[in-house]
Design a protein around this motif. Sequence first.
Motif, mmCIF file in Angstrom:
data_model
loop_
_atom_site.group_PDB
_atom_site.id
_atom_site.type_symbol
_atom_site.label_atom_id
_atom_site.label_comp_id
_atom_site.label_asym_id
_atom_site.label_seq_id
_atom_site.Cartn_x
_atom_site.Cartn_y
_atom_site.Cartn_z
ATOM 1 N N LEU A 1 57.001 54.154 -19.744
ATOM 2 C CA LEU A 1 57.254 55.532 -20.166
ATOM 3 C C LEU A 1 56.666 56.548 -19.183
ATOM 4 C CD1 LEU A 1 56.630 54.997 -23.993
ATOM 5 C CD2 LEU A 1 58.836 55.146 -22.808
ATOM 6 N N ALA A 2 56.818 56.274 -17.890
ATOM 7 C CA ALA A 2 56.517 57.300 -16.891
ATOM 8 C C ALA A 2 57.677 58.308 -16.920
ATOM 9 C CB ALA A 2 56.338 56.660 -15.517
ATOM 10 N N VAL A 3 57.838 59.158 -15.908
ATOM 11 C CA VAL A 3 58.841 60.229 -16.002
ATOM 12 C C VAL A 3 60.227 59.740 -16.397
ATOM 13 C CG1 VAL A 3 57.787 61.999 -14.553
ATOM 14 C CG2 VAL A 3 59.120 60.201 -13.479
ATOM 15 N N GLY B 1 61.352 56.724 -17.751
ATOM 16 C CA GLY B 1 61.441 56.078 -19.057
ATOM 17 C C GLY B 1 61.285 57.069 -20.198
ATOM 18 N N ARG C 1 50.359 56.684 -23.056
ATOM 19 C CA ARG C 1 51.639 57.306 -22.680
ATOM 20 C C ARG C 1 52.601 57.324 -23.871
ATOM 21 N NH1 ARG C 1 52.791 58.115 -17.015
ATOM 22 N NH2 ARG C 1 51.976 56.465 -15.674
ATOM 23 N N MET D 1 61.753 50.359 -17.752
ATOM 24 C CA MET D 1 61.719 51.456 -16.771
ATOM 25 C C MET D 1 60.373 51.475 -16.050
ATOM 26 S SD MET D 1 64.641 52.820 -16.597
ATOM 27 C CE MET D 1 64.172 54.078 -15.454
ATOM 28 N N VAL D 2 60.004 50.336 -15.489
ATOM 29 C CA VAL D 2 58.726 50.268 -14.757
ATOM 30 C C VAL D 2 58.995 50.255 -13.258
ATOM 31 C CG1 VAL D 2 57.621 49.064 -16.672
ATOM 32 C CG2 VAL D 2 58.547 47.732 -14.762
ATOM 33 N N ALA E 1 59.742 49.207 -9.681
ATOM 34 C CA ALA E 1 60.565 48.086 -9.233
ATOM 35 C C ALA E 1 59.715 47.073 -8.464
ATOM 36 C CB ALA E 1 61.699 48.603 -8.351
ATOM 37 N N PRO F 1 56.133 44.467 -10.827
ATOM 38 C CA PRO F 1 55.958 44.910 -12.222
ATOM 39 C C PRO F 1 57.159 44.547 -13.098
ATOM 40 C CG PRO F 1 55.219 46.624 -10.737
ATOM 41 C CD PRO F 1 55.859 45.577 -9.875
ATOM 42 N N ALA G 1 56.855 40.980 -14.031
ATOM 43 C CA ALA G 1 55.749 40.807 -14.993
ATOM 44 C C ALA G 1 56.220 41.188 -16.401
ATOM 45 C CB ALA G 1 54.552 41.663 -14.577
ATOM 46 N N VAL G 2 56.944 42.280 -16.492
ATOM 47 C CA VAL G 2 57.396 42.737 -17.809
ATOM 48 C C VAL G 2 58.434 41.774 -18.391
ATOM 49 C CG1 VAL G 2 58.598 44.612 -19.013
ATOM 50 C CG2 VAL G 2 56.816 45.142 -17.347
ATOM 51 N N GLY H 1 66.505 49.415 -15.732
ATOM 52 C CA GLY H 1 66.992 50.685 -15.184
ATOM 53 C C GLY H 1 66.245 51.137 -13.946
ATOM 54 N N GLY H 2 65.355 50.297 -13.441
ATOM 55 C CA GLY H 2 64.599 50.652 -12.233
ATOM 56 C C GLY H 2 65.446 50.480 -10.982
ATOM 57 N N ASN H 3 64.883 50.875 -9.859
ATOM 58 C CA ASN H 3 65.599 50.745 -8.587
ATOM 59 C C ASN H 3 65.386 49.356 -7.994
ATOM 60 O OD1 ASN H 3 67.138 52.991 -8.027
ATOM 61 N ND2 ASN H 3 65.405 54.158 -7.235
HETATM 62 P P1 NBP Z 1 57.053 54.430 -11.710
HETATM 63 O O1 NBP Z 1 57.948 53.769 -10.766
HETATM 64 O O2 NBP Z 1 55.990 55.315 -11.201
HETATM 65 O O3 NBP Z 1 56.363 53.294 -12.614
HETATM 66 C C1 NBP Z 1 55.387 53.615 -13.584
HETATM 67 C C2 NBP Z 1 55.570 52.770 -14.827
HETATM 68 O O4 NBP Z 1 55.494 51.383 -14.506
HETATM 69 C C3 NBP Z 1 54.489 53.049 -15.846
HETATM 70 O O5 NBP Z 1 55.066 52.989 -17.126
HETATM 71 C C4 NBP Z 1 53.545 51.884 -15.611
HETATM 72 O O6 NBP Z 1 52.737 51.598 -16.724
HETATM 73 C C5 NBP Z 1 54.506 50.783 -15.372
HETATM 74 N N1 NBP Z 1 53.931 49.569 -14.784
HETATM 75 C C6 NBP Z 1 53.472 49.337 -13.524
HETATM 76 BR BR1 NBP Z 1 53.338 50.594 -12.212
HETATM 77 N N2 NBP Z 1 53.044 48.086 -13.327
HETATM 78 C C7 NBP Z 1 53.241 47.475 -14.503
HETATM 79 C C8 NBP Z 1 52.988 46.149 -14.939
HETATM 80 N N3 NBP Z 1 52.513 45.231 -14.121
HETATM 81 N N4 NBP Z 1 53.289 45.847 -16.219
HETATM 82 C C9 NBP Z 1 53.799 46.789 -17.054
HETATM 83 N N5 NBP Z 1 54.049 48.050 -16.682
HETATM 84 C C10 NBP Z 1 53.796 48.399 -15.422
HETATM 85 O O7 NBP Z 1 57.885 55.226 -12.832
HETATM 86 P P2 NBP Z 1 59.174 56.171 -12.671
HETATM 87 O O8 NBP Z 1 59.045 57.114 -11.541
HETATM 88 O O9 NBP Z 1 59.404 56.691 -14.049
HETATM 89 O O10 NBP Z 1 60.355 55.166 -12.295
HETATM 90 C C11 NBP Z 1 60.704 54.059 -13.113
HETATM 91 C C12 NBP Z 1 61.789 53.272 -12.417
HETATM 92 O O11 NBP Z 1 62.940 54.089 -12.287
HETATM 93 C C13 NBP Z 1 61.425 52.814 -11.013
HETATM 94 O O12 NBP Z 1 61.978 51.565 -10.772
HETATM 95 C C14 NBP Z 1 62.100 53.834 -10.130
HETATM 96 O O13 NBP Z 1 62.385 53.342 -8.851
HETATM 97 C C15 NBP Z 1 63.354 54.118 -10.920
HETATM 98 N N6 NBP Z 1 63.968 55.410 -10.673
HETATM 99 C C16 NBP Z 1 63.242 56.524 -10.479
HETATM 100 C C17 NBP Z 1 63.858 57.741 -10.247
HETATM 101 C C18 NBP Z 1 63.052 58.984 -10.067
HETATM 102 O O14 NBP Z 1 63.647 60.022 -9.763
HETATM 103 N N7 NBP Z 1 61.748 58.940 -10.229
HETATM 104 C C19 NBP Z 1 65.243 57.821 -10.245
HETATM 105 C C20 NBP Z 1 65.977 56.683 -10.475
HETATM 106 C C21 NBP Z 1 65.328 55.478 -10.688
HETATM 107 P P3 NBP Z 1 51.299 52.328 -16.907
HETATM 108 O O15 NBP Z 1 51.611 53.636 -17.548
HETATM 109 O O16 NBP Z 1 50.552 51.411 -17.787
HETATM 110 O O17 NBP Z 1 50.708 52.472 -15.537
#
Ligand code: NBP
Length: 477
Positions: free
Chosen positions: A10-12, A14, A37, A73-74, A76, A79, A82-83, A100-102
């Motif tokens: 549930l970062a941005v 999710g 979160r 949505m963690v 890519a 992680p 792992a999930v 839904g990650g990259n």
């Molecule tokens: P991030 O890519 O920054 O990932 C953060 C999330 O991953 C948090 O919820 C974090 O949990 C979790 N996480 C990690 Br890091 N390691 C983990 C593990 N070992 N086990 C469980 N959870 C883990 O978040 P985002 O920017 O929201 O992007 C999510 C996905 O969407 C990515 O794959 C990204 O490439 C893709 N994406 C992003 C965009 C964009 O514009 N940002 C656009 C399209 C796609 P925590 O809170 O416990 O640390």
Amino acid sequence: TSAQIGVTGLAVMGRNLARNFARNGYTVALHNRTASRTHDLVKDFGHEGDFVATETAKDFVAALERPRRLMIMVKAGDPTDAVIQEFAPLLEPGDMIIDGGNAHFADTRRREKQLREQGIHFVGTGISGGEEGALHGPSIMPGGSTESYASLGPMLEKISAKAPDGAPCVTHIGPDGAGHFVKMVHNGIEYADMQLIGEAYQLLRDVGGYRPAQIAEIFRTWNTGRLDSYLIEITAEVLAHADAATGKPFVDVIQDQAEQKGTGRWTVQIALDLGVPVSGIAEAVFARSLSGHTALRDASRGLAGPKPAPLGEAEAAAFADRVEQALYASKIVSYTQGFHEIAAGSEEYDWDIDLGEVAAIWRGGCIIRAVFLDRIRSAYDARPDLPSLLSDEAFAREIAQAQDDWRKVLATATRQGVPTPGFSAALAYYDALRAERLPAALTQGLRDFFGAHTYRRTDREGSFHTLWGGDRSEIGA
Ligand code: NBP
């Protein structure tokens, strides 16, 4: 109540996708490694819809209606694995894991295969549009089984962006890694679009002599025509912006070193593997890389070359029109190359991707959304077996009209020493494709000379070798 979908991570991205589902009337189970979160989301946005906050993997899975739809949505890479390892043992045949990650499409293929053995549908899904898109409607590129799409598709269609004609910007792309592959190429095209925009800006500035605020106006005008697109629109925004601290144009206070997360690089790496010439996308990736080599650039500043001499006002306006032509023609070539890569991937992995549909779902929500994509859709709808976008009559005609200006702009850029790798690569690709004869004939001759690699003749079937070290007679190979 049981939830129709669950989101873990549930970062941005999710968080906003979960809110988007809830705002569309779905009950959404929430989970995140760090539970705070999850609770923050409910505290801040709980009023937007029905959320079920959970802390443990077991409770999360238990909150989902069957067959379960569990979206990851963690970050890519590791992680994601792992999930999957955490949740897969808790799931049953028929359940769906949506990533839904990259992810790299090769990882998606591996995960899909593994989970299929367990009867679980793994739906590798490309999502474009950044955090705003995730909340208000992204462009969604799901892969995986047809069966999973039947269950998931209607929900995705609801939360997706809508194209100008109202069509949802989501379609079942194809099996296993097809969705992430198409998202990868989307990002490669995005790199190329941004590079071409950057070159147009630099030319207007150095050769046209315009200030950033004036260039913003030019882009605004372009955005009312055939270049109408999100990236052109925000280019005008960024160029019009003044830095609050210094009052200078914002673009002048940003360090000129472009960063990248990797999807553009993947597009080029995979294109090399598939043997697809994506020279425009490659130049865009290289241009970002070059910009970051500060030591190399510092060491090279004294190298000889012309200094651009800005044109006078009257000539500048005509030059700006020519740059628009060059940008548009180069854009057609970038998309030609990107769609060629998708066609080649589809062929290699048996995905049966509908190229017209891909263009259609990029019309809204995603970063490369543009009026132009409707044209690509029509081109493939009219002729699904179109060998290349350049063989579409309408595009060919537009390039025919633009090419004189395209060549003039490149001649000017070359004379004045303004680097235009994107425009140049695009024109070289165009000229190479239409050439009657290519120097590849000489390449084959050289290869036969030094390595006896053989060649084929224009006038007879078969492979041949010339006895270069002997009497230079020709033998069949
Ligand atoms: P991030 O890519 O920054 O990932 C953060 C999330 O991953 C948090 O919820 C974090 O949990 C979790 N996480 C990690 Br890091 N390691 C983990 C593990 N070992 N086990 C469980 N959870 C883990 O978040 P985002 O920017 O929201 O992007 C999510 C996905 O969407 C990515 O794959 C990204 O490439 C893709 N994406 C992003 C965009 C964009 O514009 N940002 C656009 C399209 C796609 P925590 O809170 O416990 O640390």
